[in-house]
Every structure is written in structure tokens, then in C-alpha cells.
Design an enzyme around this catalytic site. Structure first.
Site, PDB file in Angstrom:
ATOM      1  N   GLU A 220       0.837  -1.194   0.000  1.00 28.00           N
ATOM      2  CA  GLU A 220       0.000   0.000   0.000  1.00 28.00           C
ATOM      3  C   GLU A 220       0.880   1.255   0.000  1.00 28.00           C
ATOM      4  OE1 GLU A 220      -2.645  -2.075  -0.686  1.00 28.00           O
ATOM      5  OE2 GLU A 220      -2.233  -2.832   1.302  1.00 28.00           O
ATOM      6  N   ASN A 297      -1.116  -6.738  -4.253  1.00 27.97           N
ATOM      7  CA  ASN A 297      -1.329  -5.796  -5.347  1.00 27.97           C
ATOM      8  C   ASN A 297      -0.022  -5.154  -5.799  1.00 27.97           C
ATOM      9  OD1 ASN A 297      -1.986  -4.465  -2.521  1.00 27.97           O
ATOM     10  ND2 ASN A 297      -1.054  -2.878  -3.788  1.00 27.97           N
ATOM     11  N   ASP A 342      -6.330  -3.402  -6.475  1.00 28.59           N
ATOM     12  CA  ASP A 342      -5.890  -3.830  -5.141  1.00 28.59           C
ATOM     13  C   ASP A 342      -6.382  -5.243  -4.825  1.00 28.59           C
ATOM     14  OD1 ASP A 342      -4.816  -3.944  -2.607  1.00 28.59           O
ATOM     15  OD2 ASP A 342      -6.224  -2.541  -1.708  1.00 28.59           O
TER      16      ASP A 342
END
Ligand code: CA
Length: 693
Positions: A220, A297, A342
Site C-alpha cells: 500500500e 497488489n 488492489d
């Protein structure tokens, strides 16, 4: 249960006060209780799990040897003392206070009467599994300067126990081998290759042959994914597999990356790491000597920013199988080529044998974030089945010949689509996330904590306990949960039962065939983890770790037990003919906002502070009462005075507040403080103007 204190508002900032939030080891006498140990927990025989024992787990169903019980990690127990006829008598056996108030996600291991598990930020515990009495505790003493950025709370999803050692990953990325008898550190290894990057470790280590493997989270932010394999005995690094290519001006760390690099734009944002982090699912097949793991991701989420020319971006959002001795790739399957949504492919794997098309196949099953339930041939990586277990709109179907998803029109450019972003299902939360699912070989069903929602309509979503037939790809029964955020892990047993907690603080048992609710115990603590089961002295226990946390940690829902009764973490065990489960007291009413100090900063400084707060602080501090991190509009005068010591100096590090020295300047901290004083005055004035009852 002690009353949970709100860190900043209630605590005068002194070192002595901090111990209420974290472990006070060794002050709690962690290692001094050897004389109180029971006969079930012979020190010499602690944690003696080896391959032979693991492979004969079904012959010794009283133990629970991995986070998923056996080598296939089905989260299924062959025990049946607690069954459809007796479950009405289920009651409280014991509980254990973890002395934490962050999320608890691990499934404990029980071997030879001792429970081993992990808690927030990689703390570890060994308990007498019959009584809940602590045998030892371990605090890795995280260096929070390493991991100021963490998307999803300071959690940990479990330990591995092997030949007298307990392996646990600390939040700051260090891997520990502990003596199973004493909790003493045998070795530690730092798995983080770049301290400037937002790496953390939250997964359970996996023993694979001669090594123990661990990955990291951080896609992230700016992390580059990899897994690291260490010698079980010495902690020496044996191999490391990077999941995405690095800076192309430097040599490839593993030969597979030369192939992978062809699937990236040479002008990719290599400085952002690429993602593909291995933050949860891992498994080992000793027969094939294959180690399996899932990758997260890509970074950025938006491929046009990550790899502008497109490409599949190997090996993000994939399942990979490597040789456990060498770390060389044997096969890979990419669920989401060029991921845009994601869709991490890291949800827990279950390894089993299934009869598919009349043939017995060795399979790996995953209810992926993508919304497809994948069944892979775990020898070859071939996709045997990929069917929608929740509503899916980003892809029409998966082409079984190529294994590729057939993307829906406009799905890649959904933000510009006339349908809007809500058109994409599932959301980044996934159709299923880290919460373990369970496979019951008796019913042939997989019980999935499933989520139905769309990309920007998360709060309109819904969660279910969903019984899924993996062979016929259909829902057999379906229990709605209280809300989208309520999706705890699952256990099924040979007693014909499915066990699952709830976010609202109940522990529920269902008929595995029909979904009929057979038992509901109000425990008053939010549960997100999966239950497990074991036997001691002829008594079957079911135990679960309980506390709110994980993704969404900073938003405790008003309906959750955490919001109403606080978030003191505990492990709760149940047995037949047990007693009433003690519940934490209701929290006292929310106190008025105290008068803030005068706002002396300029409007421009407040504006700067607003932006800095949004960039660095708002992930945890949502500034509402009774949410994860303290509501900073309610800071005490002492906390205002100590603001620099807390934010820069790490004065509240033991409560989970990282020190920001070296990242934020004193002027920036002043700007944040000015912003907080400003919003405190807004809230205070509104409160004072409201009519009094
Ligand atoms: Ca992710």
C-alpha cells in the site's frame, strides 16, 4: 477486565504510565512460573512437532499443529465430543488477557497441552491449554521507527511451532525463533532489506522442509515484495525470492526476474517498489517439496502510474510455487494480470485432494479477493476451476485454457466509466480477506467469511458466512452477518458444526449441513480471528482470540463490542458444561471535549497542518470517540504540553504511536498541533452551543 484508557486524554505522559498499554514483561513473571506448570506441559517435550507428526495429524486429532491444524490448513477438526446433540451445553472454560488493545488475528496452535499463539505486533504467548495459565510471554519490542506506515493495524496472524522452537514475526520485520519451553530467544533475523520503506510483517511464518519462511506487507506504500527463507536451527538466510523486478540498472537478484521484467514498462516507477508483497497465505507440500505463497497488489494501485505501458507485471496478484530447498520458481499463476483494483492474491490456501471430473487431484483452494474461488492443481499450477463465490463485475469469467480473466468492458478505466467506480465488485476489501475459511471433508463444503460489496460502496456492503460447494461451484447455505465489516474466521468440525465469532461479540455455532444456528454465546468482545479446537484429558475445547482490529481498525463500528465494551484483547476457551462467559464492563459515557489551549498559529499554518495530518496521521486517527486511535480533539492539557515528545520522541511508542523523528520536522509537528487545536475548538464550540439536557 481493566478499563481501557484513552491514551492521550487520560494519561499523564510519564514512562511509568505506559506499561498499562503494552506488555510489562518480564515484570509479569513471565519466566518465573515453571514451578506452577501442569503435568500436561512437560518442559522437556515442549513444541515437539516434526514432519512425521504433522503428516499423522489425523491420527492425533486432539492437537492443532499449524495455524490451520494440519499441513493442508483446512481449519477443520476431526473432534466430535462437541456435536449437534451436545453443543447446547457449550460454555466458558477459561480466558486469558493478552494485555493489548489492538487487533488479534491469529489462530493458536496446541501441542501436548500447550497453546502457542501470537498477538498484536508479534507478541507471543505460551499457555497451559487446559487452564489458560500463562507459561511464558514474549515481547519483540518493536522498533516503530521502521514501520510508521501500516495499512491495517499492528496485527499478527500466528506462530509456527517446530522441533522445540516457536517462530514468530515481529511487526518491525524481525523473525524470531523462541525456545518453546521458556520463550527465550534462540535466534533472530532482520528480514527488512530497506529501512526507509514501509515494510512490516504480520503473517505467520511457514516451516517448509529445512527452512522457515516469512514475507512482508507494505504494497500500500512503497514496498517491493519478497519472501525470505532461514535455516530452522541457525537463522541463517538460505534463499530469498523477490516477487517483482527492482531497479533495472542493477542485476536481477533471482533469475526469474529477467522473465518478470519483460512484463513491466522499463519506465515503471521502480522507486515505488512495485508491490507484490507476501503478507499472508503460505503453505508447504512435503511430498512435492513445494512452498506456495500468494502476492499482493502492485504499487501504485493504478497501473498507468505504476507501469505506464501496461503489461502483466509479474508476479503481482499471483500464486507461486518454489522449490523449498532452493527457492527457485516451479510454477506461477497470476490471478490478476496488471492488477488495477488492489486484488491481493494472498487469502489463505487450503491444500487437499478433490475428485474433479472423475480424477483425484492434489489441489490448492483459495477464495480470492478477486471474487473467484480458485482450484489449482498444486503440482502444475493449472487452473482446474475458477468460479464466482460473490458478485464479480471486473471480469466476466476466467478462461480455463489460458488461466486469464476475461475483463469486463471499462473495468480498467472504471473511474472514467459512465457506470462510475461503484461498478467494480468486489471492493479492495475483497470477496474474502485474510480471515481463515474452513474446509469440511465430511460435507465437502468450504465455509467462507464472504463479503459482497463494490469499489466505492464499501459501507453499503454486506458480509456472510457462506457454505460453498467447491465441486459444483454453488452456495449451499448463507448466513448474513451484522454488517460488511463483520467477517471473522471460521472453524468446522467432525461434530457436524461450524464455529464463528462475530464483531458484535457473540460466539456462534451452526449446523454444518444446513446453517441452522445451534448456539449463540454473548461474550462481549469483538472477534475477527478463527476458532480452533483440541482435546486435553478427554475434554474437547474450542478457543478463539478476541479483539477488534486489522483493516478498518481505526473505525470501530458503534454496533461492535469493541465500541461498547472496549478492546481489551483476550483468548477465550469453551467446553461442554462450562460456565457463563464473563463480559467486559460497558465503557463509561463519552466525556465532553475539554477546553483546548488557545489557537495562536496562523490560518496558513493550520492549512499546512491539515495536509500533513492527512498524509501521515489520518490512517489511524480518525478523531471520533471510541475509535481505534485516540480522538485527538480530546487531548488533555498534559498531552498538549507533551505533544513534541509524543509525536517526535516516541513517548507513547509502547501504546503503538511511532516516533516521527527524522520524518517530520518540529515545524511540521507544530503545524499538525495547530490543526488539532483548530478542530478541537470547532468541536468544543459546537458542544458548548448545543442545548443541555
Ligand atoms: Ca493490498
Amino acid at each position: 477486565m481493566s478499563i481501557r484508557l484513552t491514551v492521550v486524554s487520560a494519561v499523564v505522559v510519564t514512562a511509568a504510565a505506559f506499561s498499562v498499554f503494552g506488555f510489562a514483561y518480564p515484570g509479569r513473571g513471565a519466566l518465573a512460573r515453571g514451578d506452577q506448570e501442569t503435568s500436561h506441559a512437560q518442559t522437556a517435550a515442549r513444541g515437539q512437532i516434526d514432519l512425521k507428526r504433522l503428516l499423522s495429524a489425523d491420527k492425533h486429532p486432539g492437537d492443532w499443529l499449524t495455524t490451520g491444524r494440519d499441513i493442508g490448513k483446512g481449519h477443520y477438526s476431526p473432534l466430535k465430543q462437541i456435536n449437534k446433540d451436545t453443543v447446547g451445553r457449550l460454555g466458558f472454560a477459561w480466558d486469558y488477557d493478552t494485555h493489548t488493545d489492538r487487533g488479534l488475528e491469529a489462530t493458536p496452535i496446541v501441542v501436548d497441552g500447550v497453546m502457542y499463539t501470537s498477538g498484536s505486533a508479534g507478541k507471543a504467548y505460551a499457555l497451559d491449554a487446559k487452564t489458560g495459565k500463562e507459561l511464558w510471554g514474549f515481547d519483540p519490542k518493536n522498533d516503530l521507527r521502521v514501520n510508521r506506515q501500516a495499512c491495517c493495524d499492528e496485527v499478527n496472524r500466528g506462530v509456527a511451532v517446530w522441533k522445540g522452537k516457536v517462530y514468530v514475526a515481529a511487526f518491525d520485520g524481525r523473525l524470531f525463533a523462541l525456545d518453546a519451553a521458556t520463550g527465550a530467544v534462540v535466534w533472530q533475523a532482520d528480514t527488512v532489506i530497506n529501512k526507509k520503506v514501509g515494510y512490516t510483517s504480520t503473517g505467520a511464518p511457514e516451516v517448509a522442509g529445512k527452512v522457515v519462511v516469512i514475507g512482508n506487507a507494505g504494497a500500500e506504500y512503497d514496498a517491493r515484495g519478497y519472501v525470505s527463507a532461514y535455516d530452522l536451527e541457525t537463522g541463517k538466510l538460505v534463499w530469498r525470492f523477490f516477487t517483482v523486478p527492482g531497479d533495472p540498472s542493477k542485476p536481477y537478484e533471482n533469475p526469474e526476474l529477467e522473465v518478470a521484467a519483460r512484463t513491466w514498462d522499463p519506465k515503471s516507477r521502480w522507486d515505488m517498489g512495485g508491490g507484490g508483497t507476501v503478507w499472508d497465505a503460505m503453505a508447504y507440500d512435503s511430498e512435492l517439496n513445494l512452498f506456495y505463497f500468494g502476492t499482493g497488489n502492485g504499487t501504485f494501485f493504478d497501473q498507468s502510474r505504476r507501469s505506464p505501458a501496461g503489461g502483466d507485471n509479474f508476479f503481482i496478484a499471483s500464486i507461486l510455487a518454489v522449490n523449498a530447498d532452493t527457492g527457485r520458481l516451479v510454477w506461477h499463476y497470476q490471478e490478476v494480470p496488471g492488477d488495477q483494483w488492489d486484488f491481493d492474491a494472498v487469502q489463505p490456501f487450503i491444500l487437499t485432494d478433490l475428485k474433479i471430473g472423475g480424477k483425484n487431484r492434489k489441489v490448492l483452494m483459495q477464495a480470492s479477493k478477486t471474487g473467484f474461488f480458485y482450484i489449482l492443481d498444486r503440482k502444475t499450477g493449472a487452473v482446474l476451476s475458477a468460479e464466482k463465490y460473490v458478485p464479480v463485475t471486473w471480469a466476466d469469467h476466467v478462461d480455463l485454457k489460458t488461466g486469464r480473466p476475461v475483463e469486463a468492458e471499462g473495468a480498467r478505466n472504471y473511474r472514467n466509466s459512465s457506470n462510475g467506480s461503484n461498478f467494480i465488485s468486489p471492493s479492495p476489501m475483497g470477496g474474502h480477506n485474510w480471515n481463515p475459511m474452513s474446509y469440511d471433508p465430511q460435507t465437502g463444503l468450504v465455509y467462507i467469511p464472504a463479503i459482497e460489496n463494490a469499489h466505492d460502496a464499501l459501507f453499503a456492503g454486506k458480509s456472510y458466512l457462506r457454505a460453498w460447494d467447491p465441486i459444483h461451484s454453488k452456495i449451499v447455505w448463507n448466513i448474513p452477518m451484522s454488517d460488511w465489516w463483520d467477517r471473522p474466521g471460521v472453524l468446522s468440525t467432525a461434530g457436524g458444526l461450524v464455529f464463528q465469532g462475530t464483531g458484535t461479540g457473540h460466539f456462534c455455532v451452526y449446523d454444518a449441513e444446513t446453517g441452522e444456528k445451534l448456539k449463540d454465546i454473548d461474550v462481549g468482545t469483538t472477534i475477527i480471528a478463527a476458532p480452533m479446537s483440541y482435546i486435553i484429558d478427554g475434554v474437547q475445547y474450542v478457543a478463539v482470540m478476541a479483539a477488534w482490529g486489522g483493516g478498518g481498525w481505526s473505525f470501530a463500528h458503534p454496533a461492535s463490542a469493541a465500541y461498547q465494551r472496549g478492546n481489551e484483547g483476550r483468548i477465550i476457551a469453551f467446553k461442554l458444561d462450562g460456565g457463563a462467559t464473563p463480559k467486559p464492563d460497558l465503557l463509561p459515557p463519552i466525556q465532553p471535549i475539554p477546553q483546548p489551549p488557545p489557537l495562536t498559529a496562523s490560518a496558513e499554518t493550520v492549512r499546512q497542518g491539515t495536509a500533513i495530518f492527512a498524509a501521515h496521521c489520518s490512517g489511524c486517527h480518525v478523531n471520533q470517540p471510541r475509535t481505534g486511535a485516540p480522538d485527538l480533539r480530546r487531548m488533555s492539557p498534559e498531552s498538549h504540553d507533551a505533544f513534541h515528545q509524543i509525536v517526535l520522541g516516541g513517548a507513547l511508542q509502547s501504546a503503538g504511536m511511532p516516533p516521527w523523528q527524522g520524518v517530520l520536522s518540529p515545524e511540521e509537528v507544530d503545524a499538525i498541533h495547530a490543526y488539532l487545536i483548530s478542530i478541537s475548538w470547532d468541536a468544543y464550540n459546537k458542544q458548548q452551543a448545543a442545548p443541555k439536557n
